[in-house]
Motif scaffolding. Sequence first.
Motif, short mmCIF file in Angstrom:
data_model
loop_
_atom_site.label_atom_id
_atom_site.label_comp_id
_atom_site.label_asym_id
_atom_site.label_seq_id
_atom_site.Cartn_x
_atom_site.Cartn_y
_atom_site.Cartn_z
N MET A 1 -9.35 3.60 12.78
CA MET A 1 -10.72 3.25 13.08
C MET A 1 -10.97 1.82 12.64
O MET A 1 -11.37 1.57 11.51
CB MET A 1 -11.67 4.20 12.36
N GLN A 2 -10.69 0.87 13.50
CA GLN A 2 -10.92 -0.52 13.16
C GLN A 2 -12.37 -0.89 13.42
O GLN A 2 -12.94 -0.53 14.44
CB GLN A 2 -10.00 -1.43 13.97
N SER A 3 -12.91 -1.63 12.48
CA SER A 3 -14.28 -2.10 12.58
C SER A 3 -14.30 -3.51 13.16
O SER A 3 -13.36 -4.28 12.98
CB SER A 3 -14.91 -2.11 11.19
N TYR A 44 -7.94 -7.20 10.43
CA TYR A 44 -7.40 -5.96 10.97
C TYR A 44 -8.45 -4.84 10.96
O TYR A 44 -8.11 -3.66 10.85
CB TYR A 44 -6.15 -5.51 10.19
N GLY A 45 -9.73 -5.19 11.01
CA GLY A 45 -10.80 -4.21 11.05
C GLY A 45 -11.05 -3.50 9.74
O GLY A 45 -11.62 -2.40 9.72
N ILE A 71 -4.09 -6.47 -0.77
CA ILE A 71 -4.75 -5.16 -0.79
C ILE A 71 -5.64 -5.06 0.45
O ILE A 71 -6.27 -6.03 0.84
CB ILE A 71 -5.61 -4.97 -2.05
N SER A 72 -5.69 -3.86 1.03
CA SER A 72 -6.65 -3.58 2.10
C SER A 72 -7.27 -2.23 1.82
O SER A 72 -6.66 -1.36 1.19
CB SER A 72 -5.96 -3.57 3.46
N LEU A 73 -8.49 -2.07 2.30
CA LEU A 73 -9.24 -0.84 2.09
C LEU A 73 -9.88 -0.46 3.41
O LEU A 73 -10.56 -1.28 4.03
CB LEU A 73 -10.31 -1.07 1.02
N ALA A 74 -9.65 0.79 3.84
CA ALA A 74 -10.17 1.21 5.14
C ALA A 74 -10.63 2.65 5.12
O ALA A 74 -10.02 3.51 4.47
CB ALA A 74 -9.10 1.04 6.21
N SER A 75 -11.69 2.90 5.85
CA SER A 75 -12.16 4.25 6.09
C SER A 75 -11.56 4.69 7.42
O SER A 75 -11.96 4.23 8.48
CB SER A 75 -13.69 4.27 6.15
N GLN A 76 -10.56 5.56 7.35
CA GLN A 76 -9.90 6.07 8.55
C GLN A 76 -10.58 7.37 8.99
O GLN A 76 -11.48 7.87 8.30
CB GLN A 76 -8.41 6.31 8.27
N PHE A 82 -6.02 3.04 0.89
CA PHE A 82 -5.97 1.92 -0.04
C PHE A 82 -4.55 1.35 0.08
O PHE A 82 -3.59 1.97 -0.36
CB PHE A 82 -6.23 2.41 -1.47
N TYR A 83 -4.44 0.23 0.77
CA TYR A 83 -3.13 -0.40 0.99
C TYR A 83 -2.88 -1.38 -0.15
O TYR A 83 -3.70 -2.25 -0.42
CB TYR A 83 -3.12 -1.17 2.32
N TYR A 84 -1.73 -1.24 -0.80
CA TYR A 84 -1.40 -2.07 -1.95
C TYR A 84 0.02 -2.59 -1.80
O TYR A 84 0.99 -1.86 -1.99
CB TYR A 84 -1.54 -1.24 -3.24
#
Length: 150
Positions: A1-3, A44-45, A71-76, A82-84
């Motif tokens: 779910m990319q924003s 990357y949304g 780091i990336s943080l996404a609501s899928q 939480f990408y680390y």
Amino acid sequence: MQSKANSAVEYISELPADRKEVIAAIREVIIKNLPAGFEEIMNYGMLCYVVPHKIYPPGYHCNPKDPLPFISLASQKNYISFYYSGFYDNDLLNWLTEQYTILTGKKPDIGKCCIRFKKPAEIPVALLGELCTKITPDEWIAHYEKHVKR
């Protein structure tokens, strides 16, 4: 779910009610604990914390126009990710796995460099904050150049 959001505030405002609070709390703990030099951007949304070009001009090897991701943080759809990138260092992956298991009594759902959380209420936000303190931008650059960049 990319924003398609252009800012962290906009991104969080678009989330379902059950995700807003926890994503905002994780964002806050990331910002509070990341060593100086990392910057927050939307890419990357999702929310991304990167080594900017002013510190690392070559950028990301997959697309040098992008800053070096950390780091990336996404609501899928079915979980929060939480990408680390620091998990490429097995010592940090082992540390997080051990600490997570001590805290929760469970093993974390970990992919190559991400942790997936299916229940927002069970996310150990403080532990993620502690993880954020473990690598400086200079240490990440050195590790990236030695082990990741080809």
